[in-house]
Every structure is written in structure tokens, then in C-alpha cells.
Design a protein around this motif. Sequence first.
Motif, PDB file in Angstrom:
ATOM      1  N   PHE A 115      82.487 -37.917 -57.560  1.00  0.00           N
ATOM      2  CA  PHE A 115      83.049 -39.076 -56.842  1.00  0.00           C
ATOM      3  C   PHE A 115      84.287 -38.631 -56.075  1.00  0.00           C
ATOM      4  CE2 PHE A 115      80.377 -41.360 -59.813  1.00  0.00           C
ATOM      5  CZ  PHE A 115      79.899 -42.399 -59.030  1.00  0.00           C
TER       6      PHE A 115
ATOM      7  N   PHE B 249      88.662 -40.975 -52.688  1.00  0.00           N
ATOM      8  CA  PHE B 249      88.990 -42.371 -52.375  1.00  0.00           C
ATOM      9  C   PHE B 249      88.309 -43.367 -53.313  1.00  0.00           C
ATOM     10  CE2 PHE B 249      85.678 -40.868 -49.367  1.00  0.00           C
ATOM     11  CZ  PHE B 249      84.615 -41.651 -49.781  1.00  0.00           C
ATOM     12  N   VAL B 250      87.721 -42.860 -54.391  1.00  0.00           N
ATOM     13  CA  VAL B 250      87.076 -43.753 -55.351  1.00  0.00           C
ATOM     14  C   VAL B 250      88.055 -44.004 -56.507  1.00  0.00           C
ATOM     15  CG1 VAL B 250      85.118 -44.037 -56.919  1.00  0.00           C
ATOM     16  CG2 VAL B 250      84.790 -42.916 -54.704  1.00  0.00           C
TER      17      VAL B 250
ATOM     18  N   SER C 149      76.965 -56.044 -61.030  1.00  0.00           N
ATOM     19  CA  SER C 149      77.131 -56.081 -59.575  1.00  0.00           C
ATOM     20  C   SER C 149      78.552 -56.498 -59.221  1.00  0.00           C
ATOM     21  CB  SER C 149      76.143 -57.073 -58.980  1.00  0.00           C
ATOM     22  OG  SER C 149      76.213 -58.307 -59.684  1.00  0.00           O
TER      23      SER C 149
ATOM     24  N   ASP D 181      80.874 -51.844 -55.071  1.00  0.00           N
ATOM     25  CA  ASP D 181      79.981 -50.793 -54.587  1.00  0.00           C
ATOM     26  C   ASP D 181      80.027 -49.512 -55.426  1.00  0.00           C
ATOM     27  OD1 ASP D 181      79.250 -52.598 -52.628  1.00  0.00           O
ATOM     28  OD2 ASP D 181      80.796 -51.910 -51.251  1.00  0.00           O
ATOM     29  N   PRO D 182      81.222 -48.991 -55.747  1.00  0.00           N
ATOM     30  CA  PRO D 182      81.214 -47.781 -56.577  1.00  0.00           C
ATOM     31  C   PRO D 182      80.586 -48.009 -57.958  1.00  0.00           C
ATOM     32  CG  PRO D 182      83.325 -48.014 -55.491  1.00  0.00           C
ATOM     33  CD  PRO D 182      82.574 -49.294 -55.255  1.00  0.00           C
TER      34      PRO D 182
ATOM     35  N   LYS E 148      78.140 -49.944 -58.625  1.00  0.00           N
ATOM     36  CA  LYS E 148      76.687 -49.928 -58.440  1.00  0.00           C
ATOM     37  C   LYS E 148      76.175 -48.476 -58.405  1.00  0.00           C
ATOM     38  CE  LYS E 148      73.135 -51.097 -55.097  1.00  0.00           C
ATOM     39  NZ  LYS E 148      72.757 -51.693 -53.831  1.00  0.00           N
ATOM     40  N   ASN E 149      76.873 -47.646 -57.642  1.00  0.00           N
ATOM     41  CA  ASN E 149      76.437 -46.255 -57.560  1.00  0.00           C
ATOM     42  C   ASN E 149      76.654 -45.517 -58.875  1.00  0.00           C
ATOM     43  OD1 ASN E 149      75.877 -46.904 -54.961  1.00  0.00           O
ATOM     44  ND2 ASN E 149      77.374 -45.551 -54.013  1.00  0.00           N
TER      45      ASN E 149
ATOM     46  N   SER F  54      73.690 -45.554 -61.113  1.00  0.00           N
ATOM     47  CA  SER F  54      72.654 -44.566 -60.771  1.00  0.00           C
ATOM     48  C   SER F  54      73.058 -43.168 -61.210  1.00  0.00           C
ATOM     49  CB  SER F  54      72.423 -44.533 -59.255  1.00  0.00           C
ATOM     50  OG  SER F  54      71.827 -45.718 -58.823  1.00  0.00           O
ATOM     51  N   VAL F  55      74.329 -42.842 -60.992  1.00  0.00           N
ATOM     52  CA  VAL F  55      74.786 -41.487 -61.330  1.00  0.00           C
ATOM     53  C   VAL F  55      74.719 -41.288 -62.852  1.00  0.00           C
ATOM     54  CG1 VAL F  55      76.772 -39.924 -61.280  1.00  0.00           C
ATOM     55  CG2 VAL F  55      76.172 -41.230 -59.242  1.00  0.00           C
TER      56      VAL F  55
ATOM     57  N   PHE G 209      71.215 -52.543 -65.288  1.00  0.00           N
ATOM     58  CA  PHE G 209      72.096 -53.080 -64.258  1.00  0.00           C
ATOM     59  C   PHE G 209      71.836 -54.578 -64.149  1.00  0.00           C
ATOM     60  CE2 PHE G 209      73.422 -54.184 -60.002  1.00  0.00           C
ATOM     61  CZ  PHE G 209      74.564 -53.424 -59.802  1.00  0.00           C
TER      62      PHE G 209
ATOM     63  N   HIS H 136      72.406 -58.086 -62.190  1.00  0.00           N
ATOM     64  CA  HIS H 136      72.867 -58.666 -60.931  1.00  0.00           C
ATOM     65  C   HIS H 136      73.249 -60.127 -61.166  1.00  0.00           C
ATOM     66  CE1 HIS H 136      73.208 -59.379 -56.616  1.00  0.00           C
ATOM     67  NE2 HIS H 136      72.653 -60.549 -56.869  1.00  0.00           N
TER      68      HIS H 136
ATOM     69  N   PHE I 246      92.630 -47.987 -54.820  1.00  0.00           N
ATOM     70  CA  PHE I 246      91.291 -47.877 -54.235  1.00  0.00           C
ATOM     71  C   PHE I 246      90.346 -49.010 -54.650  1.00  0.00           C
ATOM     72  CE2 PHE I 246      92.619 -43.311 -54.663  1.00  0.00           C
ATOM     73  CZ  PHE I 246      92.911 -43.110 -53.317  1.00  0.00           C
TER      74      PHE I 246
ATOM     75  N   GLU J 102      88.668 -51.937 -53.868  1.00  0.00           N
ATOM     76  CA  GLU J 102      88.508 -52.714 -52.637  1.00  0.00           C
ATOM     77  C   GLU J 102      88.545 -54.225 -52.841  1.00  0.00           C
ATOM     78  OE1 GLU J 102      87.053 -51.312 -48.511  1.00  0.00           O
ATOM     79  OE2 GLU J 102      85.445 -50.998 -49.946  1.00  0.00           O
ATOM     80  N   PRO J 103      87.856 -54.751 -53.854  1.00  0.00           N
ATOM     81  CA  PRO J 103      87.902 -56.210 -54.018  1.00  0.00           C
ATOM     82  C   PRO J 103      89.337 -56.722 -54.177  1.00  0.00           C
ATOM     83  CG  PRO J 103      86.149 -55.278 -55.358  1.00  0.00           C
ATOM     84  CD  PRO J 103      86.918 -54.120 -54.798  1.00  0.00           C
TER      85      PRO J 103
END
Lengths: 419, 384
Positions: B73, B76-77, B103, B106-107, B109-110, B113-114, B126, B128, B333, B335-336
Amino acid sequence: MSTVRYQGRMHEFQKELMGRYYAELTRGAETGQGHAAWMLISGNPVELVRAFDMLPVYPEVNALQLGVRRQSLPLIQKAEELGYSIDNCAYVKADIGLFFSGLKAPFATIPRPELILCNYVGCGVYLQWFEHLAEYTGAPIFNLDIPTVRGPSGRARPDDVRYVVGQLEELIALCERITGKPLDQAKLRQILQWSKETGDLWAEIKSLTKFVPSPFDAYFDAVTLMGPLYCLRGTEDGLTFFREARSELAERVRQGLGPLPDERFRIVMEGPPPWPYLRIFRDLFTKWGAVAVASTYSTVGGLWEFGFRHDPDRPLESIAEHMLEYNLTNRSFHQRYQQIRQYVEEWGADALVIHSVKSCRLFSAGQGDMREYFSKELGVPTLLIESDLEDPRYFSEAQMRNRIDAFFEALEHRKLVKA
Amino acid sequence: MSVEGTIERARALVDAPLDRALEPWRLANPEGKVVGWFPVYSPLELAHAGGILPVGVMGGGNQIEIAHADSRFQSFVCSIVKSTLELGLTGRLKALDGMVFHSICDPAKNLASVVRRNFPELWVEFVHFPQNLTSPLAEDYLVAEYRRILDRLTDLTGRRVGDEDLRRSLAAYNASRARIRRLYEIRRESPQLLSATESYLLVRAGILMPPEEHAALLDEALDGLSGRDVKPKDRIRVVIEGSFCEQPPLELLQSIEEAGCDILDDDLLLGVRWFLRDVPIDGDPLRALARSYIDGSVHSSVKHDLRRTKAQPLLDKARGGRAHAVVVLAAKFCEPALFDYALYRKALDEAGIPHVFLEFEEKMWIFDKVRTEVETFVESMLFD
């Protein structure tokens, strides 16, 4: 050194069509007519909006136009003065800066919204962006909730499709109230038919890059096609554009022409481009004879190349499936890995280039893992470079050049050794 | 037992490595499964009803060096995403059988997967949450989503969960949340009796134990508090907003308090106190849980609810707590949180509520600068 020679009729036609689209927006802004709906790119239901003769306006496209023209920085800074962080998405900041500058862009005046249509497709920033715009503009907002594809199958669940269709019905009722007219079913079917045929042509065009040399660059030139694909999908003009683009590009395949005089490397590109430095960025690759044969960025609005088509006989269901399952941002990272893997294998690529952008965490966060997967598990040479899609403060040409040159030198060496 | 003793027990649990913190439960439940949940909110009730211990995984705090996750990552994460992955890459998630992500951003969510790719032996899910709360369809959707999660949990345990199991779990979490609400009431009414850092430890211990045990721990603390007799201090009353996911270091909260603030309310550890009221235990339990999310859950930047403006709940919270000021405490970092600060700032200015904006990282360990900033802010208010 290779230079890009191809510009073609397609580019001229695109300019003309996009010029007309922006003239329509300006007319809408000046006359107050046209029912502007502000929307987002990823997996949007523009077909429905067009069926109501509403004017689709895309803040993302406006932001990238500002980026390409290098007009974004003062607007970004304006938003930062209002309290937005240096670490927030620069598309949003450029757009909010534009709003507080009277919506006058160098390419158009943007009409004020009558509907803020947030099509939440995976990107959390979308939700926030449009919530903020709704507060600033006072326009009605509809937030279409699209559940992320989250099961191991990577397919949309029937429950999810029903849920989205139900929300589309609510959206239709709202559009009926805004425009004062009922949905014209026949018109919607016609629009979906145009979108379906556009999808056929776009999918065909994207498969042409399997030829050697690739007739166009599926990252840099794909951008020319993406404007009409998103802004003009579901119109006759849009369809005409794709017919002409297909025949022009197919002709180039017959003639064995590519965008560069000599295609030396075939690459797959991941991530959005750095719009304020697009030409400089492109030259860093063309110098090495590198052509993108596929890109994930060109699938942010939909994944027609893997079989999706709008269906006039199942209008709302097919719109829902497009939003849920057939666009990049509503999928998991795993599905994106598989997509890229398919590009590498079927399109015959030599390497994967990941352009990581600070503004878009949905796209970028975790791309180091992607690099790990491709380089270590699959043995695909992979380069990771960082900048931004909108904020010129995050582009360092010298640093980028060093990384790219070192990568292609190694790739060249590898080719020589193999030969 | 004195309340200090209870708080120290909570602190020991919070400070312990995950496997050690879970040891007592593992010994008592040798066949039991443990599923970690990432912030902000998770349907803990569903796991609990299946006999699973849901455990909050709030990143690595300032106890962990990020050595491997930085390569996955980018710079900026936010920190919690990286430190959570680091926990996995250094073998510290082995204490868990599974992980649930949501949900929220964005990070995150990824990250789901990672984590799935890097730890194939871990059961990963996950959830939602509906983002369109103005739609009447949101409730049915969420019921179906909860049912899907229950089915997936059954894959993990082999145990089917019935309505009675669910009702028992709803009641158990209601009981634990009622006591957390009481702690917050005490902080609002008599902040001298319970500091925000003490209250934080008591609440945070709950992410590592079943709700029944947590309710007992909080009863003990509440009992002990009734014996405390402390004089009010000359401090300004503040609410904290923006720390709904990554958690600020305890020392940072302490610095804010020492700089002259009583922290009456905050949005820390929202996952264990998401619901404002008890979840009804009569009727269909999944529906009750879904409805509680839609109509009875606390505001945060990652809950999207277009039925009110974004800053309204913050203004209500500040006014309701008779706060003098707001401390926007956002993770670097995030964002929300960073986005919503722009709207909060405007609304707070218009409402005449002073505020100070601070950024933090879970890994930070020097607090002098923050302390000085808050002291200056407090002084500007006291001598204004």
C-alpha cells in the motif's frame, strides 16, 4: 526516437462531437433549459437520463478537461482554501473549485443541476463528492446504491439486480417529476439499441489491438474513444462515431499500421493517466517504442469487451447488470487481476505498467500487491510509477523518466537474452 | 473492586497481543471460531449468534513497525490499512479464523481483496451496507445481505443459526451497549468522574470479549465510579469528530484532555456502539437489525444518509452535549473524514461553534505539537 504519427479522422470527428456536446451544455447553462443531470462515469445509467431528454453532465470529464488544459491547479487551491485537504481527490477539488468560480470552464459553461444523480459504483469518493455538491447546489439528489460484487463468483446476485432495478424505478419516478413527462418506453428501447450496437463496435475495436502491430494505443488513443463512449452513448451520433472509428481502425490493421513506426514493446497499462502532463507522459513510452495493447482505465465506464451488452428487451435489468457487474470499479481487486492477466495473455503483452494515482484510492490503494502478484507469481515484468490524475504538483518528470528508462532498458536486455 | 482496577484490567487486555488476549476464550471454547472485524461497523450479532467470537481488529496502533505492508500500500494510504496488513504479514492474524470487511471506504475495499489473496487460509467476507437510505428498498436489501452473511458463517462453523439464537445475541449486545451509553452519559454530566481515556479503555476491551462479559466488566466499572468523588476541573467541554475508523493513540486523547479539554463525546470505536437505541428483540431479528442500521444508527462520515445535511448530526451532538467546541480529529489520509471537514467547518462557523482541526496517525508518538495547538485553542476560548 519514435514519435506518434497517427491522428486520423477519428480524432477530428471526436473533437467535433465533443465540441457539439459542450456547446449543448453551454446553451443549457445560458438558457436554463435542458434539465441538466450531474452524473458520474463509472457504470452510469445514462440511457435512462437520455430517455427523459435530460442533459448528462459529467464532473469527472470536466475535471479531466481542466487537467488536460492545465487549468486545474487554481481551482484545486480554491477548494483547499474552503477546507478540502491536500490529500483529497483532486478531481473533486477541481470540480468544486469550478463550481465556486461560477461554473465557467474554458471549454463550456456548465449548467446548474436539476438532478444530482450519484451512481455509487464502488467508489466511496463518488458518494461524498455528490453529497457535497447537493449541499452546495441545493438540487435534489438521488443516490443509486450499487452493491459491490463481493462473492467469490464475481457475479452480481439476483437479489442485487432486483434491488438496483427497484431503485431505477424510483429514479424514473423522480425524473418524471423533474421533467413533467412520463417515461417513453419505446424511446428507452431505441436508446438501449444504440448503446447495444455501440457496445458491439467498442468490443470489436478493443480486440483489434491483439494484432501486431496494434493499430492504436489502447491507453492514450483509447481516451479519444472514451469521450463519445461515455458522453454520447445512447445517441445516434455516438453510434455513427463508433462505426467510423471501427472502419478506420480495421483499415489500419489491414495496412499493418500502428501509432508508432516501430512497435517494440507491447504493454498493459493500469490506472488513469496524468492529465496535466499527458503528452510528456506519452512521450516517455513512445521513446521506447512501447504501445499499450490494453488498459484497465478504458474500462472504468464498462466492460463490453468481456461480453456485456445493453438489452432493449430487458431495459432496466441490463442497466442494473452494467452497473453491478460490468464495470471495473464495482469489482474486486481479484477480478481486476484476472482482467489484466487475460490482457497479458490474450493480447500478447510484454509487461504491465501500473500508474498509481494519489487522487484515486479505489483505483490505486494496494497496487503494490498487484505488482507483487504479476512480477513474483506470474513472472510478468511490472513497473509501478506514481503521480496524479489532476494535480500537477504530483508529477515529477525527471523521476518518472528515470524509472521508465531503467525499466525498458531491463526489458530490452531480457528480450536480447531470450533471443 | 475500585474502578482503577477495572480500568487496568481493560488496559492489560487492550495492550496484549491478539493471541494472548484471546487465550481465555480459546481455552474455554476449544472448538470455537474467532472472526475479526475491521472498522467501522459490523453485524457482530450474526457472528455471536453462531457461537463465534467477533473480535475488533483496529490496526496495529503504535505498537507495530510497518516493514512489509509499505510495499503493498502506497505512501498516501492511511495507516490502519497498512498496519492491519502488517499484522497479517507478521503472523499476528493467525489468532483469527476469519475477517470481515465493510463498504466504508476505497482502501478498505481493496484491503479485503489483498487480505484474501495473501492469506488464503483465512475466511474473508465483505459486507455491503446500503448507501441509499432514502429508498424503502434498503431494508429488504440489508436483510438479504445479513442472510447471506449468516449462510457464509454457517460455512465456517457448520452450525445453523435460528431466530432464537439471534434474539439472544441482539439482547446481549443491547445490554452491553446500554452500559456504554451510561458511560457516555457520565462523561457528559460529570466529566471529572471519568476521563475519555479511561472510558475508551473500558469500551475498547469490549471488542475483545463476548458482550456478556463486557456488560459485566462495565457493571463493575459503573459500580466503582459511583464511589468516585472528584472536583470538576476548569476545562472547556469538547466533542471529538472524525476518528470513526483508525483510532488515535491513547496518549493523544490524554494530551487533548491535559491541554484543557473535557471530551464529552466522540466517534471512537463506533462499531460497538453504532446503535443509538436498543435493537427490538420481538419480531424478525434480521429485520430488526437492518431497521436499526437504517433508522437508529449513529452518524459518521462513512454512513451516507441523505435525509439530513452532513453536519447536522455533529451540530446536534455538540449542542446536545452543551459543548463549547469541536475537535475535528481526522486520521491522516482518511478521505471520508478529510472531505467532510470542509462541510463541518462551514456549518460550525455558521453556528458559531469554535473548532480546531487536528490530523493524527495511529503510529504517532510525539504529542507536544498537538498539545500546544490545543492549549492555544483552549486559551483563545477561555480568554476570548
